[in-house]
Design a protein around this motif. Sequence first.
Motif, PDB file in Angstrom:
ATOM      1  N   LYS A   1      44.918  33.893  33.071  1.00  0.00           N
ATOM      2  CA  LYS A   1      45.754  34.082  31.885  1.00  0.00           C
ATOM      3  C   LYS A   1      46.040  32.773  31.161  1.00  0.00           C
ATOM      4  CE  LYS A   1      48.476  38.147  33.313  1.00  0.00           C
ATOM      5  NZ  LYS A   1      49.843  38.622  33.616  1.00  0.00           N
ATOM      6  N   ARG A   2      46.204  31.697  31.902  1.00  0.00           N
ATOM      7  CA  ARG A   2      46.607  30.431  31.286  1.00  0.00           C
ATOM      8  C   ARG A   2      45.431  29.708  30.644  1.00  0.00           C
ATOM      9  NH1 ARG A   2      46.858  25.171  32.780  1.00  0.00           N
ATOM     10  NH2 ARG A   2      46.025  25.677  34.846  1.00  0.00           N
ATOM     11  N   THR A   3      44.307  29.637  31.352  1.00  0.00           N
ATOM     12  CA  THR A   3      43.192  28.813  30.885  1.00  0.00           C
ATOM     13  C   THR A   3      42.113  29.585  30.143  1.00  0.00           C
ATOM     14  OG1 THR A   3      41.909  29.083  32.929  1.00  0.00           O
ATOM     15  CG2 THR A   3      43.554  27.308  32.876  1.00  0.00           C
ATOM     16  N   GLY A   4      42.014  30.893  30.368  1.00  0.00           N
ATOM     17  CA  GLY A   4      40.928  31.660  29.776  1.00  0.00           C
ATOM     18  C   GLY A   4      39.619  31.533  30.526  1.00  0.00           C
ATOM     19  N   LYS A   5      39.633  30.946  31.713  1.00  0.00           N
ATOM     20  CA  LYS A   5      38.422  30.816  32.516  1.00  0.00           C
ATOM     21  C   LYS A   5      38.191  32.097  33.322  1.00  0.00           C
ATOM     22  CE  LYS A   5      37.794  26.501  31.350  1.00  0.00           C
ATOM     23  NZ  LYS A   5      36.687  26.112  30.427  1.00  0.00           N
ATOM     24  N   VAL A   6      36.934  32.549  33.376  1.00  0.00           N
ATOM     25  CA  VAL A   6      36.606  33.733  34.161  1.00  0.00           C
ATOM     26  C   VAL A   6      36.631  33.354  35.645  1.00  0.00           C
ATOM     27  CG1 VAL A   6      34.841  35.456  34.683  1.00  0.00           C
ATOM     28  CG2 VAL A   6      35.236  34.761  32.316  1.00  0.00           C
ATOM     29  N   LYS A   7      37.503  34.012  36.407  1.00  0.00           N
ATOM     30  CA  LYS A   7      37.646  33.712  37.834  1.00  0.00           C
ATOM     31  C   LYS A   7      36.577  34.424  38.660  1.00  0.00           C
ATOM     32  CE  LYS A   7      40.543  31.418  38.984  1.00  0.00           C
ATOM     33  NZ  LYS A   7      40.635  29.946  38.996  1.00  0.00           N
ATOM     34  N   PHE A   8      36.277  35.673  38.289  1.00  0.00           N
ATOM     35  CA  PHE A   8      35.152  36.374  38.893  1.00  0.00           C
ATOM     36  C   PHE A   8      34.717  37.494  37.963  1.00  0.00           C
ATOM     37  CE2 PHE A   8      38.825  38.680  40.766  1.00  0.00           C
ATOM     38  CZ  PHE A   8      38.487  39.997  40.497  1.00  0.00           C
ATOM     39  N   SER A   9      33.480  37.935  38.138  1.00  0.00           N
ATOM     40  CA  SER A   9      32.987  39.064  37.356  1.00  0.00           C
ATOM     41  C   SER A   9      32.165  39.972  38.262  1.00  0.00           C
ATOM     42  CB  SER A   9      32.142  38.589  36.165  1.00  0.00           C
ATOM     43  OG  SER A   9      30.937  38.010  36.595  1.00  0.00           O
ATOM     44  N   ILE A  10      32.087  41.232  37.872  1.00  0.00           N
ATOM     45  CA  ILE A  10      31.349  42.232  38.641  1.00  0.00           C
ATOM     46  C   ILE A  10      30.361  42.912  37.708  1.00  0.00           C
ATOM     47  CG2 ILE A  10      31.509  44.378  39.962  1.00  0.00           C
ATOM     48  CD1 ILE A  10      34.319  43.520  40.785  1.00  0.00           C
ATOM     49  N   PRO A  11      29.059  42.754  37.938  1.00  0.00           N
ATOM     50  CA  PRO A  11      28.077  43.484  37.121  1.00  0.00           C
ATOM     51  C   PRO A  11      28.209  44.988  37.376  1.00  0.00           C
ATOM     52  CG  PRO A  11      27.047  41.704  38.384  1.00  0.00           C
ATOM     53  CD  PRO A  11      28.416  41.892  38.936  1.00  0.00           C
ATOM     54  N   MET A  12      28.215  45.763  36.302  1.00  0.00           N
ATOM     55  CA  MET A  12      28.317  47.217  36.408  1.00  0.00           C
ATOM     56  C   MET A  12      26.976  47.834  36.019  1.00  0.00           C
ATOM     57  SD  MET A  12      32.047  47.530  34.528  1.00  0.00           S
ATOM     58  CE  MET A  12      32.104  49.322  34.599  1.00  0.00           C
ATOM     59  N   ASP A  13      26.593  48.897  36.710  1.00  0.00           N
ATOM     60  CA  ASP A  13      25.300  49.524  36.440  1.00  0.00           C
ATOM     61  C   ASP A  13      25.229  50.070  35.017  1.00  0.00           C
ATOM     62  OD1 ASP A  13      24.603  48.967  39.044  1.00  0.00           O
ATOM     63  OD2 ASP A  13      25.130  50.964  39.800  1.00  0.00           O
ATOM     64  N   TYR A  14      26.385  50.575  34.527  1.00  0.00           N
ATOM     65  CA  TYR A  14      26.442  51.143  33.183  1.00  0.00           C
ATOM     66  C   TYR A  14      27.738  50.705  32.509  1.00  0.00           C
ATOM     67  CZ  TYR A  14      22.577  54.032  34.775  1.00  0.00           C
ATOM     68  OH  TYR A  14      21.370  54.448  35.269  1.00  0.00           O
ATOM     69  N   TYR A  15      27.814  50.950  31.224  1.00  0.00           N
ATOM     70  CA  TYR A  15      28.970  50.508  30.451  1.00  0.00           C
ATOM     71  C   TYR A  15      30.173  51.423  30.694  1.00  0.00           C
ATOM     72  CZ  TYR A  15      27.806  54.210  27.040  1.00  0.00           C
ATOM     73  OH  TYR A  15      27.548  55.416  26.430  1.00  0.00           O
ATOM     74  N   SER A  16      31.331  50.986  30.222  1.00  0.00           N
ATOM     75  CA  SER A  16      32.556  51.772  30.383  1.00  0.00           C
ATOM     76  C   SER A  16      33.481  51.579  29.197  1.00  0.00           C
ATOM     77  CB  SER A  16      33.290  51.377  31.660  1.00  0.00           C
ATOM     78  OG  SER A  16      34.491  52.115  31.787  1.00  0.00           O
ATOM     79  N   TRP A  17      34.011  52.697  28.707  1.00  0.00           N
ATOM     80  CA  TRP A  17      35.053  52.669  27.685  1.00  0.00           C
ATOM     81  C   TRP A  17      36.430  52.954  28.298  1.00  0.00           C
ATOM     82  CZ3 TRP A  17      32.410  56.398  23.636  1.00  0.00           C
ATOM     83  CH2 TRP A  17      31.283  55.748  23.083  1.00  0.00           C
ATOM     84  N   ALA A  18      36.455  53.348  29.567  1.00  0.00           N
ATOM     85  CA  ALA A  18      37.702  53.735  30.235  1.00  0.00           C
ATOM     86  C   ALA A  18      38.446  52.497  30.712  1.00  0.00           C
ATOM     87  CB  ALA A  18      37.398  54.650  31.416  1.00  0.00           C
ATOM     88  N   SER A  19      39.747  52.498  30.551  1.00  0.00           N
ATOM     89  CA  SER A  19      40.558  51.337  30.914  1.00  0.00           C
ATOM     90  C   SER A  19      40.793  51.284  32.420  1.00  0.00           C
ATOM     91  CB  SER A  19      41.904  51.400  30.190  1.00  0.00           C
ATOM     92  OG  SER A  19      41.710  51.517  28.796  1.00  0.00           O
ATOM     93  N   PRO A  20      40.730  50.090  33.020  1.00  0.00           N
ATOM     94  CA  PRO A  20      41.005  49.953  34.457  1.00  0.00           C
ATOM     95  C   PRO A  20      42.489  50.084  34.745  1.00  0.00           C
ATOM     96  CG  PRO A  20      40.644  47.793  33.482  1.00  0.00           C
ATOM     97  CD  PRO A  20      40.407  48.798  32.385  1.00  0.00           C
ATOM     98  N   ILE A  21      42.830  50.381  36.008  1.00  0.00           N
ATOM     99  CA  ILE A  21      44.230  50.452  36.426  1.00  0.00           C
ATOM    100  C   ILE A  21      44.440  49.563  37.652  1.00  0.00           C
ATOM    101  CG2 ILE A  21      44.640  52.745  35.474  1.00  0.00           C
ATOM    102  CD1 ILE A  21      44.387  53.885  38.310  1.00  0.00           C
ATOM    103  N   ASP A  22      45.677  49.066  37.798  1.00  0.00           N
ATOM    104  CA  ASP A  22      46.029  48.198  38.921  1.00  0.00           C
ATOM    105  C   ASP A  22      47.023  48.898  39.836  1.00  0.00           C
ATOM    106  OD1 ASP A  22      47.884  48.115  36.832  1.00  0.00           O
ATOM    107  OD2 ASP A  22      48.475  46.053  37.222  1.00  0.00           O
ATOM    108  N   LEU A  23      46.803  48.758  41.142  1.00  0.00           N
ATOM    109  CA  LEU A  23      47.664  49.357  42.160  1.00  0.00           C
ATOM    110  C   LEU A  23      48.089  48.267  43.130  1.00  0.00           C
ATOM    111  CD1 LEU A  23      44.763  51.332  41.956  1.00  0.00           C
ATOM    112  CD2 LEU A  23      46.559  52.955  42.573  1.00  0.00           C
TER     113      LEU A  23
END
Length: 537
Positions: free
Chosen positions: A451-473
Motif C-alpha cells: 500500500k505504501r510503496t506500490g511495489k508488487v509483493k507477489f503475483s499469481i498467474p491465473m489460467d483465465y481472466y476474472s471480472w469477479a472481485s476477490p474477498i478476504d477472510l
Amino acid sequence: MVRAFKLFVAYGIVFLVGYLGTGITLHYVKPGVRILPQFVENILDGGAVWKVQYPEESDISMFDQKIYNAESHDPEEEILFTDDYNSRNGIFCFRGNAQRNAPTRGLLKGQPHDIRLDWEFTTGYDGRTTAYGSWGGGSGWTGQPLVVKWPREIAERLYGIEDVYLKRSNFREVIVGSLCGDIYFIDWKTGKATRPHVSIENPIKGTVSVDPRMNGLLYVGQGIQNGERFGSYIFNMFTGQEIFFRNGLDPKARRSWGAFDSNSLVDAKTGYWIHPAENGQIYKTKISDPEIIPSPFIFNYHIQKHPDLGIESSFGAWNNLGWFGDNGGNVFCMNLMTMRPVWYLDNYDDTDASMVVDLQEDNHPFLYIGNEVDKQGENGTAHIRKIDGLSGKEMWDVRRKSTNTKLNGRVNSGGVLASVLPGKKKAAHLVYGIFSRVNGSLAGEFVAIDKRTGKVKFSIPMDYYSWASPIDLYDKEGNCTVFFTDVYGTIYLIDGLTGRIIVKRKTDCVWESSPVAWGNRIVVGSRGKKIVSFVID
C-alpha cells in the motif's frame, strides 16, 4: 537591534494570536472555511474520523453540469457515510459498506486446508432474446449476493417468510438478483428458499441493495431492456410489492440508455438514497417515509475530453464525500451534501471497477481505482492506482498490458473490472487486485501490492481472466486468506500474506459474480442457473 528584535517578537505574537483566534472562530462559526493547519483542525475536531469534510476544491472547469429539482435536497444537511453500514447485521450493499472494502463478516474457525461445495440453489431461466443476446439465469457481473441477519421482530414482518426460519436463532438470509429478472431470498445455511421471489421481468446484472435502516426497502437496478420498462425499482419486502419505478430513459439525460448497474447507497441518518445511472445522471432522493418516494435531486454532467456517459461502477463514500467513475474514464470526487464536484481525474479508459476507499495514516482517505482496456482499442494498458481521496493526487500506479476481443459483435473488455481489495489486520500493508486478459492472452494475474510503496509483493498467474472481485477472510490471530475465481470455473484459496496457493480447483461454473462470506461459508452466483455455497475446512 535589540529593540527591533523585541518588536518583531511582539508583532509575531500578535499575529499568531490573531491568526489562531480567527482560525478557531471560523472553525466553529463557518466550518466550511478552514485556514489552520490540518493537524490543528483535527485537534479542534477532537480527532473525529466521522465528520463533514471540506477538502480544497481543485479545477472542475471541465464539467458542464446541470441540476434539476434543486429544492429536493438540503445542501447543508449533514451526510456521514461511516464504515458501519449496519455491518453487525450483515452485508447490505456491494462490497459490504460505503467504502466498498468489507465483503466478509465474522472469522474463520481455523487454518484453512480445503474448500468444499455445500449447497446449490437453482434460479429461473430467461431464454428471451434481447438486442444484447439471451441472459438466462444465475448471476453475472457484478451480481454479488447480500446476507442479512434479521432481528426477530423485523423478520416476522417479511412477506411470505416461512415459520421455520422465524424459530431459528441466528437466522441469516441471502438476497440475490438474477439475470432471469428475479430477486431470490435464500436460507444462508441450507440454500432453500425462505420466501417467494419478486421480479422486475428484466435482466439484473448488478448487485441489489437493502436499506441499512431495515425498513423493508429493497433497491434493484435493471441491466438490460427486455420489455417496455427500463430503469430502477424499489420493493417493499414487508408487502412483497413493487412500490416505485424510476425510468432510466429520462428525457433530461444526455444519454439514452436506462440501465442501473451501479450499486446504490442510503445514508441511514438522513435517508438520502444516492443512485448513479448509466444515462449520465446521479439521483439523490430523500426517503423519510418508506411508503412515499419523492422526486429526486438530479446531477447531470458532461465532460468534453471523455464524453462517453454512464456510471456502471459502484461509487465509494466516506463521510460527505463520494467518488465516481464513468464509462468515459472520468473519475471525480463529489460533496454529497452540495452535490458539487470537488476534483477531477483522468482514468484513461472505461471505469467499471468500484471506487474503493481505504483509511490510512491519520485516518486519511485513499482511493483505489482501476481501468478497463476498451476505448484504447484491442491493445492497451490497465492500471491499478492509489489516489489521495481529498486531492485527487496519484500516489502510485501498477500497470499491465491488456487486450479486449469482440464477442457477438460487442467488446469483451480486459483490464481491471474486479474491485480492488484492501488488506486488513496482518495484511493491512497490502492491497489486492486482478488484471484480466494480460500478455495478449485470455489469462489473468492476481497481484498483492504494498500500500505504501506500490511495489508488487507477489503475483499469481491465473489460467483465465476474472471480472469477479476477490474477498478476504481472517482468523482470530489476524491471518489473511483470500478467495477469488476466474471466468472459466476455477476457484482459488490462497494465503494472503505469502501468496501460497491452498486450493486451486476447476468447477463446472462460469464465475463473473463477486462472492461474499461470513465465517467459513462463502456464497457466490454463477452464469447459468446456479447460486452456490462453499465451506472452508
